[in-house]
Design a protein around this motif. Sequence first.
Motif, PDB file in Angstrom:
ATOM      1  N   GLY A  38       0.284  -1.038   0.010  1.00  0.00           N
ATOM      2  CA  GLY A  38      -0.210  -0.518  -0.711  1.00  0.00           C
ATOM      3  C   GLY A  38       1.133   1.049  -0.121  1.00  0.00           C
ATOM      4  O   GLY A  38       0.586   2.077  -0.554  1.00  0.00           O
ATOM      5  N   ARG A  39       2.170   1.418   0.382  1.00  0.00           N
ATOM      6  CA  ARG A  39       2.608   2.446   0.784  1.00  0.00           C
ATOM      7  C   ARG A  39       2.936   2.570  -0.335  1.00  0.00           C
ATOM      8  O   ARG A  39       3.385   3.730  -1.378  1.00  0.00           O
ATOM      9  N   ILE A  42       0.557   3.992  -2.884  1.00  0.00           N
ATOM     10  CA  ILE A  42       0.285   5.511  -2.918  1.00  0.00           C
ATOM     11  C   ILE A  42       1.696   6.388  -2.903  1.00  0.00           C
ATOM     12  O   ILE A  42       1.427   7.847  -3.605  1.00  0.00           O
ATOM     13  N   GLY A  46       1.123   9.636  -5.930  1.00  0.00           N
ATOM     14  CA  GLY A  46       1.796  10.631  -5.778  1.00  0.00           C
ATOM     15  C   GLY A  46       2.959  10.827  -6.909  1.00  0.00           C
ATOM     16  O   GLY A  46       2.710  12.408  -6.915  1.00  0.00           O
ATOM     17  N   ALA A  76       6.496  11.987  -2.197  1.00  0.00           N
ATOM     18  CA  ALA A  76       5.688  10.895  -2.756  1.00  0.00           C
ATOM     19  C   ALA A  76       7.203  10.195  -2.731  1.00  0.00           C
ATOM     20  O   ALA A  76       7.066   8.452  -1.416  1.00  0.00           O
TER      21      ALA A  76
END
Length: 133
Positions: A38-39, A42, A46, A76
């Motif tokens: 998930g990191r 995301i 970004g 990000a």
Amino acid sequence: MPLSEYEQRVLEQMERQLTSDDPRLANTLTQSGHRAVGRYVIASVGVIVGLLLLVFGAAGSIPLLGVLGFVVMFAAVAFAFANPGRHRGRSGPQGVVAGDGSVQQRPAQRRQRAGFMTRLEERWEKRRGEGGR
């Protein structure tokens, strides 16, 4: 192929020695190497948004939008590679493994465990004992 008893003992001894010599390295080596997907998702979104802002800022001659896009991209990437849930004071192991396998706390860790008020009281008593004001 399983290890012999001698090899297992030697490996355990090497592990104890590494933990006592360099606890931070031992802690780093025992952590799992995978991060949450998930990191990265995301962070990827970004980076894409930041890149789009940068391109639209350059194409529309809006420097502020381009700078904002660069900042979003940088944030990000920093988010993707940051250590999640880590605090500087708590990243190390809880103590040093002694030769018999028991874990002994270091003096600095004992002091950290004491509360703020306890440390203040200790300082106060120390100053009073030295003849301070």
